[in-house]
Design a protein around this motif. Structure first.
Motif, PDB file in Angstrom:
ATOM      1  N   GLY A  95       9.511  28.052  -2.901  1.00 31.35           N
ATOM      2  CA  GLY A  95      10.424  26.979  -3.240  1.00 31.35           C
ATOM      3  C   GLY A  95      10.675  26.054  -2.054  1.00 31.35           C
ATOM      4  N   PRO A  96      11.161  24.843  -2.313  1.00 31.39           N
ATOM      5  CA  PRO A  96      11.386  23.881  -1.225  1.00 31.39           C
ATOM      6  C   PRO A  96      12.373  24.362  -0.179  1.00 31.39           C
ATOM      7  CG  PRO A  96      12.336  23.109  -3.304  1.00 31.39           C
ATOM      8  CD  PRO A  96      11.485  24.275  -3.634  1.00 31.39           C
ATOM      9  N   ARG A  97      13.379  25.139  -0.594  1.00 35.16           N
ATOM     10  CA  ARG A  97      14.354  25.630   0.371  1.00 35.16           C
ATOM     11  C   ARG A  97      13.713  26.615   1.341  1.00 35.16           C
ATOM     12  NH1 ARG A  97      19.819  28.057  -1.946  1.00 35.16           N
ATOM     13  NH2 ARG A  97      18.252  28.688  -3.458  1.00 35.16           N
ATOM     14  N   VAL A  98      12.853  27.495   0.824  1.00 31.33           N
ATOM     15  CA  VAL A  98      12.167  28.462   1.684  1.00 31.33           C
ATOM     16  C   VAL A  98      11.247  27.737   2.665  1.00 31.33           C
ATOM     17  CG1 VAL A  98      10.507  30.377   1.720  1.00 31.33           C
ATOM     18  CG2 VAL A  98      12.294  30.290  -0.042  1.00 31.33           C
ATOM     19  N   ILE A  99      10.511  26.752   2.161  1.00 33.81           N
ATOM     20  CA  ILE A  99       9.599  26.006   3.032  1.00 33.81           C
ATOM     21  C   ILE A  99      10.374  25.256   4.111  1.00 33.81           C
ATOM     22  CG2 ILE A  99       7.926  24.114   3.104  1.00 33.81           C
ATOM     23  CD1 ILE A  99       7.092  24.898   0.267  1.00 33.81           C
ATOM     24  N   ARG A 100      11.473  24.647   3.714  1.00 34.58           N
ATOM     25  CA  ARG A 100      12.299  23.883   4.659  1.00 34.58           C
ATOM     26  C   ARG A 100      12.829  24.797   5.762  1.00 34.58           C
ATOM     27  NH1 ARG A 100      14.751  20.983   0.996  1.00 34.58           N
ATOM     28  NH2 ARG A 100      16.349  22.563   0.655  1.00 34.58           N
ATOM     29  N   GLN A 101      13.278  25.979   5.378  1.00 34.74           N
ATOM     30  CA  GLN A 101      13.798  26.927   6.366  1.00 34.74           C
ATOM     31  C   GLN A 101      12.694  27.481   7.262  1.00 34.74           C
ATOM     32  OE1 GLN A 101      15.746  29.777   3.832  1.00 34.74           O
ATOM     33  NE2 GLN A 101      17.644  28.602   3.686  1.00 34.74           N
ATOM     34  N   THR A 102      11.478  27.601   6.705  1.00 36.32           N
ATOM     35  CA  THR A 102      10.362  28.172   7.467  1.00 36.32           C
ATOM     36  C   THR A 102       9.828  27.193   8.511  1.00 36.32           C
ATOM     37  OG1 THR A 102       9.723  29.543   5.582  1.00 36.32           O
ATOM     38  CG2 THR A 102       8.068  29.205   7.294  1.00 36.32           C
ATOM     39  N   ILE A 103       9.600  25.936   8.101  1.00 37.44           N
ATOM     40  CA  ILE A 103       8.980  24.981   9.023  1.00 37.44           C
ATOM     41  C   ILE A 103      10.002  24.148   9.789  1.00 37.44           C
ATOM     42  CG2 ILE A 103       6.940  24.854   7.555  1.00 37.44           C
ATOM     43  CD1 ILE A 103       7.857  22.123   6.602  1.00 37.44           C
ATOM     44  N   GLY A 104      11.278  24.206   9.363  1.00 41.16           N
ATOM     45  CA  GLY A 104      12.325  23.496  10.058  1.00 41.16           C
ATOM     46  C   GLY A 104      12.197  21.991  10.019  1.00 41.16           C
ATOM     47  N   GLU A 105      11.623  21.464   8.921  1.00 37.86           N
ATOM     48  CA  GLU A 105      11.461  20.017   8.790  1.00 37.86           C
ATOM     49  C   GLU A 105      12.019  19.547   7.456  1.00 37.86           C
ATOM     50  OE1 GLU A 105       7.447  18.805   9.324  1.00 37.86           O
ATOM     51  OE2 GLU A 105       7.206  19.841  11.244  1.00 37.86           O
ATOM     52  N   THR A 106      12.386  18.274   7.407  1.00 36.01           N
ATOM     53  CA  THR A 106      12.836  17.653   6.166  1.00 36.01           C
ATOM     54  C   THR A 106      11.622  17.344   5.304  1.00 36.01           C
ATOM     55  OG1 THR A 106      14.731  16.657   7.288  1.00 36.01           O
ATOM     56  CG2 THR A 106      14.101  15.726   5.145  1.00 36.01           C
ATOM     57  N   LEU A 107      11.656  17.738   4.050  1.00 36.11           N
ATOM     58  CA  LEU A 107      10.527  17.554   3.148  1.00 36.11           C
ATOM     59  C   LEU A 107      10.554  16.158   2.536  1.00 36.11           C
ATOM     60  CD1 LEU A 107      10.736  21.014   1.356  1.00 36.11           C
ATOM     61  CD2 LEU A 107       9.263  20.381   3.263  1.00 36.11           C
ATOM     62  N   PRO A 108       9.380  15.622   2.155  1.00 36.44           N
ATOM     63  CA  PRO A 108       9.327  14.287   1.538  1.00 36.44           C
ATOM     64  C   PRO A 108      10.131  14.244   0.230  1.00 36.44           C
ATOM     65  CG  PRO A 108       7.137  15.044   2.157  1.00 36.44           C
ATOM     66  CD  PRO A 108       8.054  16.215   2.315  1.00 36.44           C
ATOM     67  N   GLU A 109      10.574  13.075  -0.140  1.00 35.93           N
ATOM     68  CA  GLU A 109      11.314  12.888  -1.385  1.00 35.93           C
ATOM     69  C   GLU A 109      10.452  13.316  -2.572  1.00 35.93           C
ATOM     70  OE1 GLU A 109      14.530  11.988  -3.747  1.00 35.93           O
ATOM     71  OE2 GLU A 109      14.425  11.913  -1.553  1.00 35.93           O
ATOM     72  N   GLY A 110      11.024  14.124  -3.440  1.00 40.15           N
ATOM     73  CA  GLY A 110      10.291  14.573  -4.621  1.00 40.15           C
ATOM     74  C   GLY A 110       9.223  15.611  -4.344  1.00 40.15           C
ATOM     75  N   PHE A 111       9.256  16.206  -3.152  1.00 43.93           N
ATOM     76  CA  PHE A 111       8.267  17.213  -2.772  1.00 43.93           C
ATOM     77  C   PHE A 111       8.208  18.330  -3.803  1.00 43.93           C
ATOM     78  CE2 PHE A 111       7.357  21.201  -0.399  1.00 43.93           C
ATOM     79  CZ  PHE A 111       6.049  20.913  -0.021  1.00 43.93           C
ATOM     80  N   GLN A 112       7.003  18.663  -4.251  1.00 46.11           N
ATOM     81  CA  GLN A 112       6.707  19.719  -5.225  1.00 46.11           C
ATOM     82  C   GLN A 112       7.054  19.350  -6.661  1.00 46.11           C
ATOM     83  OE1 GLN A 112       8.584  23.281  -3.372  1.00 46.11           O
ATOM     84  NE2 GLN A 112       6.511  24.055  -3.186  1.00 46.11           N
ATOM     85  N   ARG A 113       7.552  18.165  -6.897  1.00 44.05           N
ATOM     86  CA  ARG A 113       7.767  17.751  -8.279  1.00 44.05           C
ATOM     87  C   ARG A 113       6.446  17.291  -8.895  1.00 44.05           C
ATOM     88  NH1 ARG A 113      12.337  19.981 -10.321  1.00 44.05           N
ATOM     89  NH2 ARG A 113      13.821  20.133  -8.605  1.00 44.05           N
ATOM     90  N   ALA A 114       6.387  17.267 -10.229  1.00 43.09           N
ATOM     91  CA  ALA A 114       5.138  16.997 -10.939  1.00 43.09           C
ATOM     92  C   ALA A 114       4.491  15.686 -10.494  1.00 43.09           C
ATOM     93  CB  ALA A 114       5.401  16.968 -12.439  1.00 43.09           C
ATOM     94  N   GLU A 115       5.297  14.643 -10.311  1.00 36.74           N
ATOM     95  CA  GLU A 115       4.752  13.341  -9.942  1.00 36.74           C
ATOM     96  C   GLU A 115       4.119  13.384  -8.546  1.00 36.74           C
ATOM     97  OE1 GLU A 115       7.684  13.081 -13.120  1.00 36.74           O
ATOM     98  OE2 GLU A 115       7.743  14.008 -11.132  1.00 36.74           O
ATOM     99  N   PHE A 116       4.776  14.078  -7.620  1.00 32.89           N
ATOM    100  CA  PHE A 116       4.242  14.253  -6.268  1.00 32.89           C
ATOM    101  C   PHE A 116       2.931  15.024  -6.325  1.00 32.89           C
ATOM    102  CE2 PHE A 116       3.801  16.476  -2.248  1.00 32.89           C
ATOM    103  CZ  PHE A 116       4.211  15.565  -1.292  1.00 32.89           C
ATOM    104  N   GLN A 117       2.894  16.066  -7.144  1.00 37.01           N
ATOM    105  CA  GLN A 117       1.696  16.893  -7.259  1.00 37.01           C
ATOM    106  C   GLN A 117       0.530  16.108  -7.868  1.00 37.01           C
ATOM    107  OE1 GLN A 117       1.740  19.467  -5.628  1.00 37.01           O
ATOM    108  NE2 GLN A 117       3.335  20.944  -6.100  1.00 37.01           N
ATOM    109  N   MET A 118       0.830  15.197  -8.799  1.00 34.40           N
ATOM    110  CA  MET A 118      -0.240  14.388  -9.376  1.00 34.40           C
ATOM    111  C   MET A 118      -0.789  13.405  -8.340  1.00 34.40           C
ATOM    112  SD  MET A 118      -0.346  12.073 -12.866  1.00 34.40           S
ATOM    113  CE  MET A 118       0.604  10.696 -12.206  1.00 34.40           C
ATOM    114  N   GLU A 119       0.097  12.812  -7.560  1.00 33.31           N
ATOM    115  CA  GLU A 119      -0.335  11.875  -6.518  1.00 33.31           C
ATOM    116  C   GLU A 119      -1.245  12.562  -5.501  1.00 33.31           C
ATOM    117  OE1 GLU A 119       3.097  10.212  -4.723  1.00 33.31           O
ATOM    118  OE2 GLU A 119       3.772   9.183  -6.550  1.00 33.31           O
TER     119      GLU A 119
END
Length: 284
Positions: free
Chosen positions: A230-254
């Protein structure tokens, strides 16, 4: 004969109750995304998509199948594969019983044979109300049997995913389902048969890392969360702010992970078109 009719009546009542689970009581429905109210009738007519902001409400497995398959073509496959407690995990049996009472399901997966605009197919759905659609041994078995049934009968397979991933209460036996389902889909692929994967909110963990990502065509509903962690786990692991809409369907299609984002009211039409195109091309 009376027993057969009683069973059919019980199943019809169960399907009716599952549909109504996502039809909140009262005259209005409040959208969790925009916070605004819509009439219950408007929500029903829009297939439980918020008419104001387009948020796709989660829907139950039987309801999903009822709006996907042709009326009267639904035939459930492998209904009696309930969840077990292979590791005697503390409290798991009680939670399973509570989930069964709440949803009317034996497990998170429902599989059926049917038609879409007259074209035969096998369709399976994960119901997020049952342990968040997590994949244990029973879910893995149902998905595998669906793929095997499609292979034996030379039918296309459609799987709708909605899952929090592998079911931790079943430990390594749950993780083994990733390989098991993937192997079954590999055998389907070698027969040149079509597999369409539809990702709904959320599709994560071991389901994403196995059968959900193996479709010949991968579709997704708008706004669906799709990923492994999940985005929260990734954010805590890498210590960075994720892009807007990260992991949402539209982002994944792009970024090429999803072929097309399809609104719910166009999903059946899109599936029908894909089945028609595959039928004309024929198996490889």
């Amino acid at each position: 004969m009376s027993t057969i009719f009683a069973k059919r009546r019980a199943r019809l009542l169960a399907m009716k109750s599952l549909r109504e689970h996502y039809a909140p009581s009262g005259s209005t429905v409040t959208c969790p995304r925009c916070g605004r109210d819509s009439s219950r009738r408007a929500a029903t007519e829009s297939l439980y998509v918020c008419p104001l902001c387009g948020y796709h409400f989660p829907i139950g497995a039987y309801y999903r199948l009822s709006i996907t398959l042709d009326h009267g073509s639904f035939r459930e496959l492998f209904p009696k594969i309930p969840a077990r407690d292979p590791l005697a995990f503390p409290g798991y049996r009680e939670k399973l019983e509570a989930a069964r009472r709440k949803t009317g399901l034996d497990e998170a997966a429902v599989v059926a044979a049917g038609t879409i605009d007259g074209r035969r197919c096998v369709a399976g759905v994960l119901d997020s109300r049952f342990f968040l659609g997590s994949m244990g041994t029973a879910v893995g078995e149902k998905v595998t049997l669906a793929a095997e049934y499609a292979r034996r009968n030379r039918l296309p397979l459609i799987l709708f995913s909605a899952s929090g991933g592998a079911r931790m209460q079943e430990g390594i036996l749950s993780l083994m389902q990733m390989a098991k389902t993937s192997a079954a889909l590999g055998r389907l692929d070698r027969r040149g048969l079509l597999y369409i994967s539809v990702l709904t909110d959320p599709t994560t963990g071991g389901v994403t890392a196995s059968f959900a990502s193996l479709g010949d065509v991968i579709l997704a509903e708008p706004g669906a969360l799709i990923g492994f962690a999940g985005p929260r786990v990734i954010r805590q692991t890498i210590g960075e702010t994720l892009p807007e809409g990260f992991q949402r369907a539209e982002f994944q299609m792009e970024h090429g992970f999803v072929d097309q984002v399809v609104p719910r009211n166009r999903m059946r039409e899109t599936l029908s078109r894909l089945l028609r195109l595959h039928e004309k091309g024929g198996p490889a």
